[in-house]
Design a protein around this motif. Structure first.
Motif, PDB file in Angstrom:
ATOM      1  N   VAL A 159       0.857  -1.188   0.000  1.00  0.00           N
ATOM      2  CA  VAL A 159       0.000   0.000   0.000  1.00  0.00           C
ATOM      3  C   VAL A 159       0.890   1.235   0.000  1.00  0.00           C
ATOM      4  O   VAL A 159       1.884   1.298   0.730  1.00  0.00           O
ATOM      5  CB  VAL A 159      -0.935   0.013   1.239  1.00  0.00           C
ATOM      6  N   ASP A 160       0.535   2.204  -0.827  1.00  0.00           N
ATOM      7  CA  ASP A 160       1.305   3.440  -0.912  1.00  0.00           C
ATOM      8  C   ASP A 160       1.267   4.170   0.426  1.00  0.00           C
ATOM      9  O   ASP A 160       0.197   4.576   0.885  1.00  0.00           O
ATOM     10  CB  ASP A 160       0.724   4.336  -2.014  1.00  0.00           C
ATOM     11  N   PRO A 161       2.428   4.353   1.071  1.00  0.00           N
ATOM     12  CA  PRO A 161       2.458   5.002   2.375  1.00  0.00           C
ATOM     13  C   PRO A 161       2.509   6.526   2.302  1.00  0.00           C
ATOM     14  O   PRO A 161       2.501   7.200   3.322  1.00  0.00           O
ATOM     15  CB  PRO A 161       3.757   4.471   2.986  1.00  0.00           C
ATOM     16  N   PHE A 162       2.532   7.063   1.088  1.00  0.00           N
ATOM     17  CA  PHE A 162       2.744   8.501   0.916  1.00  0.00           C
ATOM     18  C   PHE A 162       1.721   9.351   1.681  1.00  0.00           C
ATOM     19  O   PHE A 162       2.060  10.399   2.202  1.00  0.00           O
ATOM     20  CB  PHE A 162       2.700   8.859  -0.573  1.00  0.00           C
ATOM     21  N   GLY A 163       0.485   8.895   1.778  1.00  0.00           N
ATOM     22  CA  GLY A 163      -0.570   9.697   2.394  1.00  0.00           C
ATOM     23  C   GLY A 163      -0.687   9.576   3.893  1.00  0.00           C
ATOM     24  O   GLY A 163      -1.646  10.075   4.489  1.00  0.00           O
ATOM     25  N   VAL A 164       0.263   8.917   4.572  1.00  0.00           N
ATOM     26  CA  VAL A 164       0.219   8.809   6.033  1.00  0.00           C
ATOM     27  C   VAL A 164       0.736  10.115   6.640  1.00  0.00           C
ATOM     28  O   VAL A 164       1.799  10.596   6.263  1.00  0.00           O
ATOM     29  CB  VAL A 164       1.064   7.624   6.543  1.00  0.00           C
ATOM     30  N   PHE A 172      -4.507   9.197   3.438  1.00  0.00           N
ATOM     31  CA  PHE A 172      -5.308   9.547   2.271  1.00  0.00           C
ATOM     32  C   PHE A 172      -4.578   9.122   1.010  1.00  0.00           C
ATOM     33  O   PHE A 172      -3.344   9.086   0.972  1.00  0.00           O
ATOM     34  CB  PHE A 172      -5.560  11.064   2.218  1.00  0.00           C
ATOM     35  N   THR A 173      -5.359   8.818  -0.022  1.00  0.00           N
ATOM     36  CA  THR A 173      -4.798   8.465  -1.311  1.00  0.00           C
ATOM     37  C   THR A 173      -5.653   9.077  -2.411  1.00  0.00           C
ATOM     38  O   THR A 173      -6.848   9.330  -2.200  1.00  0.00           O
ATOM     39  CB  THR A 173      -4.717   6.931  -1.469  1.00  0.00           C
ATOM     40  N   ARG A 174      -5.040   9.318  -3.551  1.00  0.00           N
ATOM     41  CA  ARG A 174      -5.791   9.831  -4.702  1.00  0.00           C
ATOM     42  C   ARG A 174      -6.561   8.686  -5.335  1.00  0.00           C
ATOM     43  O   ARG A 174      -6.038   7.592  -5.527  1.00  0.00           O
ATOM     44  CB  ARG A 174      -4.864  10.451  -5.738  1.00  0.00           C
ATOM     45  N   THR A 175      -7.818   8.957  -5.665  1.00  0.00           N
ATOM     46  CA  THR A 175      -8.657   7.964  -6.321  1.00  0.00           C
ATOM     47  C   THR A 175      -9.701   8.701  -7.141  1.00  0.00           C
ATOM     48  O   THR A 175      -9.769   9.927  -7.126  1.00  0.00           O
ATOM     49  CB  THR A 175      -9.284   7.000  -5.285  1.00  0.00           C
ATOM     50  N   LYS A 176     -10.524   7.945  -7.852  1.00  0.00           N
ATOM     51  CA  LYS A 176     -11.565   8.549  -8.689  1.00  0.00           C
ATOM     52  C   LYS A 176     -12.925   8.317  -8.059  1.00  0.00           C
ATOM     53  O   LYS A 176     -13.195   7.278  -7.478  1.00  0.00           O
ATOM     54  CB  LYS A 176     -11.554   7.922 -10.086  1.00  0.00           C
ATOM     55  N   ALA A 177     -13.775   9.322  -8.207  1.00  0.00           N
ATOM     56  CA  ALA A 177     -15.193   9.221  -7.846  1.00  0.00           C
ATOM     57  C   ALA A 177     -15.951   9.798  -9.030  1.00  0.00           C
ATOM     58  O   ALA A 177     -15.950  11.015  -9.233  1.00  0.00           O
ATOM     59  CB  ALA A 177     -15.499   9.993  -6.575  1.00  0.00           C
ATOM     60  N   GLY A 178     -16.517   8.926  -9.851  1.00  0.00           N
ATOM     61  CA  GLY A 178     -17.106   9.402 -11.096  1.00  0.00           C
ATOM     62  C   GLY A 178     -15.993   9.955 -11.969  1.00  0.00           C
ATOM     63  O   GLY A 178     -14.972   9.316 -12.176  1.00  0.00           O
ATOM     64  N   ASP A 179     -16.179  11.170 -12.446  1.00  0.00           N
ATOM     65  CA  ASP A 179     -15.169  11.808 -13.297  1.00  0.00           C
ATOM     66  C   ASP A 179     -14.140  12.602 -12.513  1.00  0.00           C
ATOM     67  O   ASP A 179     -13.206  13.140 -13.099  1.00  0.00           O
ATOM     68  CB  ASP A 179     -15.850  12.760 -14.295  1.00  0.00           C
ATOM     69  N   GLU A 180     -14.318  12.709 -11.209  1.00  0.00           N
ATOM     70  CA  GLU A 180     -13.451  13.567 -10.396  1.00  0.00           C
ATOM     71  C   GLU A 180     -12.350  12.779  -9.706  1.00  0.00           C
ATOM     72  O   GLU A 180     -12.581  11.677  -9.192  1.00  0.00           O
ATOM     73  CB  GLU A 180     -14.279  14.290  -9.324  1.00  0.00           C
ATOM     74  N   GLU A 181     -11.158  13.369  -9.671  1.00  0.00           N
ATOM     75  CA  GLU A 181     -10.080  12.813  -8.857  1.00  0.00           C
ATOM     76  C   GLU A 181     -10.165  13.482  -7.492  1.00  0.00           C
ATOM     77  O   GLU A 181     -10.254  14.705  -7.398  1.00  0.00           O
ATOM     78  CB  GLU A 181      -8.724  13.083  -9.500  1.00  0.00           C
ATOM     79  N   ILE A 182     -10.162  12.659  -6.460  1.00  0.00           N
ATOM     80  CA  ILE A 182     -10.314  13.159  -5.092  1.00  0.00           C
ATOM     81  C   ILE A 182      -9.270  12.509  -4.188  1.00  0.00           C
ATOM     82  O   ILE A 182      -8.610  11.551  -4.585  1.00  0.00           O
ATOM     83  CB  ILE A 182     -11.730  12.850  -4.540  1.00  0.00           C
ATOM     84  N   LEU A 183      -9.157  13.026  -2.970  1.00  0.00           N
ATOM     85  CA  LEU A 183      -8.405  12.356  -1.917  1.00  0.00           C
ATOM     86  C   LEU A 183      -9.420  11.658  -1.022  1.00  0.00           C
ATOM     87  O   LEU A 183     -10.406  12.278  -0.584  1.00  0.00           O
ATOM     88  CB  LEU A 183      -7.609  13.357  -1.085  1.00  0.00           C
ATOM     89  N   ALA A 199      -7.357   0.692   1.276  1.00  0.00           N
ATOM     90  CA  ALA A 199      -6.675   0.699  -0.022  1.00  0.00           C
ATOM     91  C   ALA A 199      -7.286  -0.340  -0.960  1.00  0.00           C
ATOM     92  O   ALA A 199      -7.536  -0.053  -2.141  1.00  0.00           O
ATOM     93  CB  ALA A 199      -5.184   0.443   0.171  1.00  0.00           C
ATOM     94  N   ARG A 200      -7.560  -1.532  -0.444  1.00  0.00           N
ATOM     95  CA  ARG A 200      -8.175  -2.589  -1.269  1.00  0.00           C
ATOM     96  C   ARG A 200      -9.598  -2.189  -1.675  1.00  0.00           C
ATOM     97  O   ARG A 200     -10.025  -2.447  -2.807  1.00  0.00           O
ATOM     98  CB  ARG A 200      -8.202  -3.927  -0.514  1.00  0.00           C
ATOM     99  N   HIS A 201     -10.325  -1.564  -0.758  1.00  0.00           N
ATOM    100  CA  HIS A 201     -11.683  -1.093  -1.058  1.00  0.00           C
ATOM    101  C   HIS A 201     -11.645  -0.082  -2.207  1.00  0.00           C
ATOM    102  O   HIS A 201     -12.439  -0.164  -3.152  1.00  0.00           O
ATOM    103  CB  HIS A 201     -12.287  -0.478   0.212  1.00  0.00           C
ATOM    104  N   PHE A 202     -10.722   0.871  -2.150  1.00  0.00           N
ATOM    105  CA  PHE A 202     -10.612   1.876  -3.201  1.00  0.00           C
ATOM    106  C   PHE A 202     -10.207   1.241  -4.531  1.00  0.00           C
ATOM    107  O   PHE A 202     -10.662   1.671  -5.589  1.00  0.00           O
ATOM    108  CB  PHE A 202      -9.628   2.981  -2.805  1.00  0.00           C
ATOM    109  N   GLU A 203      -9.354   0.216  -4.488  1.00  0.00           N
ATOM    110  CA  GLU A 203      -8.981  -0.500  -5.711  1.00  0.00           C
ATOM    111  C   GLU A 203     -10.201  -1.163  -6.337  1.00  0.00           C
ATOM    112  O   GLU A 203     -10.391  -1.105  -7.561  1.00  0.00           O
ATOM    113  CB  GLU A 203      -7.923  -1.560  -5.409  1.00  0.00           C
ATOM    114  N   ARG A 204     -11.039  -1.808  -5.497  1.00  0.00           N
ATOM    115  CA  ARG A 204     -12.260  -2.437  -6.014  1.00  0.00           C
ATOM    116  C   ARG A 204     -13.176  -1.398  -6.648  1.00  0.00           C
ATOM    117  O   ARG A 204     -13.742  -1.620  -7.725  1.00  0.00           O
ATOM    118  CB  ARG A 204     -12.992  -3.182  -4.896  1.00  0.00           C
ATOM    119  N   LEU A 205     -13.324  -0.242  -5.980  1.00  0.00           N
ATOM    120  CA  LEU A 205     -14.172   0.825  -6.524  1.00  0.00           C
ATOM    121  C   LEU A 205     -13.626   1.320  -7.857  1.00  0.00           C
ATOM    122  O   LEU A 205     -14.377   1.538  -8.808  1.00  0.00           O
ATOM    123  CB  LEU A 205     -14.271   1.992  -5.536  1.00  0.00           C
TER     124      LEU A 205
END
Length: 196
Positions: free
Chosen positions: A53-58, A72-83, A180-186
């Motif tokens: 898991v990327d530790p950068f957001g700790v 926190f990590t960067r991910t997508k929600a619809g068309d938006e990139e969010i933390l 992190a795994r949850h966000f990967e599934r999403l």
């Protein structure tokens, strides 16, 4: 200073400020709590990196004289990139989003962020975390505010929370990996939807 160090991931993440305050001046207690939070963040970064898991957001810090740790990590929600991620402080775990694209103060900005959050409840789900946190059956926070059940910190932070009590360093590690795994599934589900 030995109190600030971590000898086992089974230790509680944060020190008991009340017991420390009986023996030390307030500034020393604050310093120890800040040092402990930094050590927790260091161990958390190291362990989650070992688990892929990327530790950068700790991060660690102090807010209202209380230690906090977050991831926190960067991910997508619809068309938006969010933390997206979590924040732990004073026995409360917040599942949170940082919405740069809806940054602002005032009721209009809060309403827009709440609208976005209602459209993406998957980021505020504790279902995959309850076993780790030992909170199965416990209610998620609710709010009587007009913007709905979400807590806000201007200009761009919103969250839902559960009172989780004292978490161990290991629980924070497990929590981070599970998120992190949850966000990967999403993200994978979003990619499949885009292809369809």
């Amino acid at each position: 200073m030995a109190h600030a160090l971590i000898s086992s991931t089974e230790e509680e993440a944060f020190l008991d400020a009340l017991s420390l305050a009986q023996a030390l001046p307030k500034q020393a207690v604050t310093g120890l709590m800040k040092a402990r939070a930094a050590h927790v963040a260091g161990v958390l970064s190291e362990k989650v990196a070992e688990l892929g898991v990327d530790p950068f957001g700790v991060e660690s810090g102090m807010s209202h004289s209380l230690p906090q740790v977050s991831w926190f990590t960067r991910t997508k929600a619809g068309d938006e990139e969010i933390l997206a991620g979590w924040q732990y402080q004073e026995g409360v775990l917040r599942l949170a989003l940082v919405l740069d694209h809806l940054s602002g103060t005032g009721q209009w900005a809060k309403s827009k962020r709440a609208e976005f959050a209602r459209a993406h409840p998957e980021f505020f789900s504790f279902e995959h975390l309850d076993e780790i946190l030992r909170t199965t059956g416990m209610a998620i926070s609710s709010s009587s505010k007009p913007e709905g059940p979400f807590g806000h910190f201007d200009p761009d932070f919103m969250y839902r929370h559960k009172k989780v009590g004292a978490l161990t360093v290991q629980q924070l590690i497990d929590l981070t990996v599970a998120q992190a795994r949850h966000f990967e599934r999403l993200s994978n589900a979003l990619s499949v939807d885009e292809v369809s």
